[in-house]
Each structure stands twice: as C-alpha cells, then as structure tokens.
Motif scaffolding. Structure first.
Motif, PDB file in Angstrom:
ATOM      1  N   PHE A   1      81.674  69.074  21.876  1.00 17.67           N
ATOM      2  CA  PHE A   1      81.513  67.905  21.012  1.00 17.67           C
ATOM      3  C   PHE A   1      80.198  67.188  21.296  1.00 17.67           C
ATOM      4  CE2 PHE A   1      81.906  63.241  20.875  1.00 17.67           C
ATOM      5  CZ  PHE A   1      82.007  63.053  19.499  1.00 17.67           C
ATOM      6  N   TRP A   2      79.956  66.874  22.565  1.00 15.37           N
ATOM      7  CA  TRP A   2      78.749  66.119  22.898  1.00 15.37           C
ATOM      8  C   TRP A   2      77.497  66.948  22.672  1.00 15.37           C
ATOM      9  CZ3 TRP A   2      78.408  61.091  23.352  1.00 15.37           C
ATOM     10  CH2 TRP A   2      79.566  60.361  23.637  1.00 15.37           C
ATOM     11  N   ARG A   3      77.578  68.248  22.904  1.00 14.12           N
ATOM     12  CA  ARG A   3      76.397  69.081  22.657  1.00 14.12           C
ATOM     13  C   ARG A   3      76.063  69.094  21.168  1.00 14.12           C
ATOM     14  NH1 ARG A   3      73.509  72.446  25.732  1.00 14.12           N
ATOM     15  NH2 ARG A   3      72.132  73.877  24.652  1.00 14.12           N
ATOM     16  N   GLU A   4      77.105  69.195  20.327  1.00 15.21           N
ATOM     17  CA  GLU A   4      76.852  69.252  18.888  1.00 15.21           C
ATOM     18  C   GLU A   4      76.421  67.899  18.329  1.00 15.21           C
ATOM     19  OE1 GLU A   4      79.894  71.074  16.571  1.00 15.21           O
ATOM     20  OE2 GLU A   4      79.859  72.936  17.711  1.00 15.21           O
ATOM     21  N   ILE A   5      77.036  66.819  18.783  1.00 12.87           N
ATOM     22  CA  ILE A   5      76.678  65.518  18.227  1.00 12.87           C
ATOM     23  C   ILE A   5      75.282  65.093  18.683  1.00 12.87           C
ATOM     24  CG2 ILE A   5      77.566  63.921  20.002  1.00 12.87           C
ATOM     25  CD1 ILE A   5      78.853  62.370  17.609  1.00 12.87           C
ATOM     26  N   CYS A   6      74.906  65.451  19.916  1.00  8.83           N
ATOM     27  CA  CYS A   6      73.541  65.171  20.365  1.00  8.83           C
ATOM     28  C   CYS A   6      72.555  66.134  19.715  1.00  8.83           C
ATOM     29  CB  CYS A   6      73.451  65.250  21.889  1.00  8.83           C
ATOM     30  SG  CYS A   6      74.341  63.931  22.728  1.00  8.83           S
ATOM     31  N   GLY A   7      73.042  67.312  19.338  1.00 13.16           N
ATOM     32  CA  GLY A   7      72.187  68.273  18.655  1.00 13.16           C
ATOM     33  C   GLY A   7      71.796  67.839  17.256  1.00 13.16           C
ATOM     34  N   LEU A   8      72.479  66.823  16.724  1.00 11.51           N
ATOM     35  CA  LEU A   8      72.154  66.340  15.388  1.00 11.51           C
ATOM     36  C   LEU A   8      70.728  65.808  15.298  1.00 11.51           C
ATOM     37  CD1 LEU A   8      75.472  64.465  14.458  1.00 11.51           C
ATOM     38  CD2 LEU A   8      74.664  66.653  13.554  1.00 11.51           C
ATOM     39  N   VAL A   9      70.159  65.392  16.437  1.00 10.64           N
ATOM     40  CA  VAL A   9      68.798  64.846  16.402  1.00 10.64           C
ATOM     41  C   VAL A   9      67.756  65.949  16.287  1.00 10.64           C
ATOM     42  CG1 VAL A   9      69.508  62.869  17.777  1.00 10.64           C
ATOM     43  CG2 VAL A   9      68.486  64.842  18.922  1.00 10.64           C
ATOM     44  N   GLY A  10      68.183  67.191  16.494  1.00  7.19           N
ATOM     45  CA  GLY A  10      67.265  68.309  16.348  1.00  7.19           C
ATOM     46  C   GLY A  10      66.253  68.444  17.465  1.00  7.19           C
ATOM     47  N   ASN A  11      66.566  67.896  18.646  1.00  7.68           N
ATOM     48  CA  ASN A  11      65.663  67.989  19.798  1.00  7.68           C
ATOM     49  C   ASN A  11      66.367  68.761  20.913  1.00  7.68           C
ATOM     50  OD1 ASN A  11      64.159  67.522  22.189  1.00  7.68           O
ATOM     51  ND2 ASN A  11      63.329  65.635  21.348  1.00  7.68           N
ATOM     52  N   PRO A  12      66.063  70.054  21.090  1.00  7.84           N
ATOM     53  CA  PRO A  12      66.771  70.870  22.077  1.00  7.84           C
ATOM     54  C   PRO A  12      66.576  70.407  23.508  1.00  7.84           C
ATOM     55  CG  PRO A  12      64.851  72.056  21.228  1.00  7.84           C
ATOM     56  CD  PRO A  12      65.026  70.835  20.381  1.00  7.84           C
ATOM     57  N   TYR A  13      65.462  69.750  23.808  1.00 12.07           N
ATOM     58  CA  TYR A  13      65.218  69.272  25.169  1.00 12.07           C
ATOM     59  C   TYR A  13      66.205  68.166  25.522  1.00 12.07           C
ATOM     60  CZ  TYR A  13      60.874  71.942  25.011  1.00 12.07           C
ATOM     61  OH  TYR A  13      59.962  72.956  24.916  1.00 12.07           O
ATOM     62  N   VAL A  14      66.442  67.275  24.567  1.00 13.56           N
ATOM     63  CA  VAL A  14      67.424  66.212  24.782  1.00 13.56           C
ATOM     64  C   VAL A  14      68.815  66.806  24.951  1.00 13.56           C
ATOM     65  CG1 VAL A  14      68.583  64.249  23.691  1.00 13.56           C
ATOM     66  CG2 VAL A  14      66.097  64.432  23.594  1.00 13.56           C
ATOM     67  N   SER A  15      69.176  67.736  24.067  1.00 15.45           N
ATOM     68  CA  SER A  15      70.506  68.346  24.127  1.00 15.45           C
ATOM     69  C   SER A  15      70.737  69.065  25.444  1.00 15.45           C
ATOM     70  CB  SER A  15      70.677  69.325  22.959  1.00 15.45           C
ATOM     71  OG  SER A  15      70.605  68.648  21.727  1.00 15.45           O
ATOM     72  N   ASP A  16      69.755  69.836  25.885  1.00 16.65           N
ATOM     73  CA  ASP A  16      69.906  70.598  27.132  1.00 16.65           C
ATOM     74  C   ASP A  16      70.021  69.674  28.341  1.00 16.65           C
ATOM     75  OD1 ASP A  16      69.803  72.921  25.692  1.00 16.65           O
ATOM     76  OD2 ASP A  16      67.727  73.391  26.186  1.00 16.65           O
ATOM     77  N   PHE A  17      69.222  68.615  28.366  1.00 17.71           N
ATOM     78  CA  PHE A  17      69.261  67.675  29.479  1.00 17.71           C
ATOM     79  C   PHE A  17      70.622  66.991  29.561  1.00 17.71           C
ATOM     80  CE2 PHE A  17      68.655  63.241  30.939  1.00 17.71           C
ATOM     81  CZ  PHE A  17      68.306  63.497  32.256  1.00 17.71           C
ATOM     82  N   LEU A  18      71.121  66.528  28.423  1.00 16.89           N
ATOM     83  CA  LEU A  18      72.403  65.841  28.412  1.00 16.89           C
ATOM     84  C   LEU A  18      73.562  66.780  28.733  1.00 16.89           C
ATOM     85  CD1 LEU A  18      71.873  63.519  25.329  1.00 16.89           C
ATOM     86  CD2 LEU A  18      72.077  62.824  27.722  1.00 16.89           C
ATOM     87  N   GLN A  19      73.455  68.029  28.276  1.00 19.33           N
ATOM     88  CA  GLN A  19      74.501  68.999  28.591  1.00 19.33           C
ATOM     89  C   GLN A  19      74.570  69.245  30.092  1.00 19.33           C
ATOM     90  OE1 GLN A  19      76.668  70.026  26.599  1.00 19.33           O
ATOM     91  NE2 GLN A  19      77.535  71.974  27.280  1.00 19.33           N
ATOM     92  N   ARG A  20      73.426  69.334  30.715  1.00 21.99           N
ATOM     93  CA  ARG A  20      73.389  69.529  32.168  1.00 21.99           C
ATOM     94  C   ARG A  20      74.053  68.359  32.890  1.00 21.99           C
ATOM     95  NH1 ARG A  20      68.043  70.492  36.021  1.00 21.99           N
ATOM     96  NH2 ARG A  20      68.923  69.622  37.908  1.00 21.99           N
ATOM     97  N   LEU A  21      73.729  67.139  32.489  1.00 19.29           N
ATOM     98  CA  LEU A  21      74.341  65.963  33.112  1.00 19.29           C
ATOM     99  C   LEU A  21      75.848  65.938  32.881  1.00 19.29           C
ATOM    100  CD1 LEU A  21      71.875  63.031  32.324  1.00 19.29           C
ATOM    101  CD2 LEU A  21      72.341  64.063  34.548  1.00 19.29           C
ATOM    102  N   ARG A  22      76.272  66.304  31.685  1.00 16.37           N
ATOM    103  CA  ARG A  22      77.708  66.246  31.373  1.00 16.37           C
ATOM    104  C   ARG A  22      78.481  67.281  32.180  1.00 16.37           C
ATOM    105  NH1 ARG A  22      79.748  63.042  28.110  1.00 16.37           N
ATOM    106  NH2 ARG A  22      77.716  62.522  27.290  1.00 16.37           N
ATOM    107  N   VAL A  23      77.918  68.474  32.321  1.00 21.66           N
ATOM    108  CA  VAL A  23      78.574  69.491  33.148  1.00 21.66           C
ATOM    109  C   VAL A  23      78.688  68.997  34.591  1.00 21.66           C
ATOM    110  CG1 VAL A  23      78.310  71.795  34.155  1.00 21.66           C
ATOM    111  CG2 VAL A  23      77.922  71.459  31.709  1.00 21.66           C
TER     112      VAL A  23
END
Length: 239
Positions: free
Chosen positions: A142-164
């Motif tokens: 959910f969080w990966r997809e909703i953060c992916g809405l901004v279209g910035n993979p660097y942001v998505s990857d960073f946040l996914q790492r923190l969430r894991v």
C-alpha cells in the motif's frame, strides 16, 4: 544450520529471489535480530551457488537489514528503540513533504488508483482483525504504491527501505501481544481518498496520525517488556 521456512528457488534472478526470501524471513521474525549465518549455509539451504547468495546478502546489508561480521559471515541487524524513533521521524518528514509539494501526482491513473484502493482495503481488513502476517505484506505494498503516485522512484525506494526496517524492529514486540484487534491503525482507505481528491492537508493529517499511533503503540510495548525484564532481574537477584 538451516534457515527457518526456506524453500528451493528458481534459478532465474536468483540474487533478487534469495534477497526477497531472506527479507521475508526477517520480517516474519523467523530470522531474529542477532542471528548469524554464512554464505555457505544459505547456498546449501537453497541449493544454489555462493555467488548469487553473496550478492543477495550484500544487497540486504545495503538496505540496513544485515551486518557483515568479519570472518563470521553475516548477522541480522539489531535495531534499537532510538533507531525506530529516528526512522519514524524520517519517513514522516519525507512523506508529508511528498504530498505537500507534489500538487499533481504524476502516476495517478485509474488502474493505479484501483490497485491502491485494493491494497488499502486489504491492509485495513488485516489491521482490524489483528492479522499481522497479512497486514505486513499489504501495508508495505500500500505505502509503496501510494508513494509511487508521485512518480519519483528515489522517494519510493527510500521510504520502502525505512518501512521495512520499522517492521523488522516492531514485529517481535507485536507478536507478543495476544490479540492485536483494535490496536492497529486502520486509516488506509481514508488516506487513499484524501490523496485521490488532492487534499494535501488531510493527507498530511492522516499520515501524522498513522505515525503517531504506530510510534505510541510500539513505545508502550517496548516499555512494558523492559519493565518485565527488570522485574525478572530483581526476582533473580533478591535474597
């Protein structure tokens, strides 16, 4: 020593498959903090050569989940409560900034939004029922997809790492709670609606509520466990 719950993997993209499998083991708590293992052990368990295993383990080190132990192999990283607080603070600042500054969400298509809503509903259902195993998977998606809405993979990857990483720290504490029903955040669908209608203020409020709820719950569980440990120590040392 075999890795708990491991199974043979296919030989295509072995590096990623092994990394994903071990990450799942850490998230599930079957590879606990401090657990040591070698490249040879993992290679034998999965029936593969040492090269993709070593690459996968180094990938997990770069994600902060494993530590390299000189002459010993690898060890599951042991996060502290201070690490947890810093991670929650970091992801709060980044996510709030994302939805405050990205007025137009570049990847918001009907298909993507439908997927986000499905993830939100499943995560919410798992949270309400207290099903931690199902919640972790859907919450991460959910969080990966909703953060992916901004279209910035660097942001998505960073946040996914923190969430894991936050899940890795919190899972052992959450598993010791007999019944998690009513204790987990269930605002996934509400947040999805706020993001969909382009409401940054409501999105920021809900994200803040989620992080505050999660942090308060874990700090309470950590404090309870530390208190119990102190009581046990006092009982052992008492004459």
């Amino acid at each position: 020593m075999p890795v708990p719950g491991a199974s043979p993997v296919k030989r295509n993209t072995l590096r990623q498959q092994i990394a994903d499998a071990l990450c799942d083991e850490v998230l599930a708590g079957r590879l606990p903090a401090g657990r040591q293992f070698t490249v040879k052990e993992i290679a034998q368990q999965y029936g593969v050569s040492a090269t993709p295993v070593r690459e996968a383990l180094l990938d997990l080190c770069s994600q902060g989940l494993l530590d390299v132990e000189e002459h010993r192999g690898f060890r599951v990283h042991d996060f502290t409560i201070d690490d947890f607080r810093h991670m929650v603070d970091a992801r709060t600042m980044v996510v709030e900034g994302v939805f405050r500054h990205y007025v137009e969400l570049k990847a918001m298509t009907p298909q993507v939004l439908a997927s986000v809503r499905r993830r939100a509903e499943e995560a919410e259902r798992a949270a309400r029922s207290g099903d931690l195993d199902i919640l972790i998977g859907y919450d991460l998606r959910f969080w990966r997809e909703i953060c992916g809405l901004v279209g910035n993979p660097y942001v998505s990857d960073f946040l996914q790492r923190l969430r894991v990483q936050t899940w890795v720290f919190t899972v052992p504490y959450l598993r010791r709670v007999p019944d998690l029903r009513g204790q987990l955040w269930t605002g996934h669908s509400e947040l999805t609606a706020a993001v969909t209608r382009g409401d940054p203020h409501d999105s920021e409020r809900l994200i803040g509520a989620y992080n505050a709820h999660f942090r308060a719950l874990i700090e309470r569980l950590v404090e309870r466990e530390e208190s119990r440990a102190q009581n046990r120590t006092s009982e052992v040392n008492s004459p």
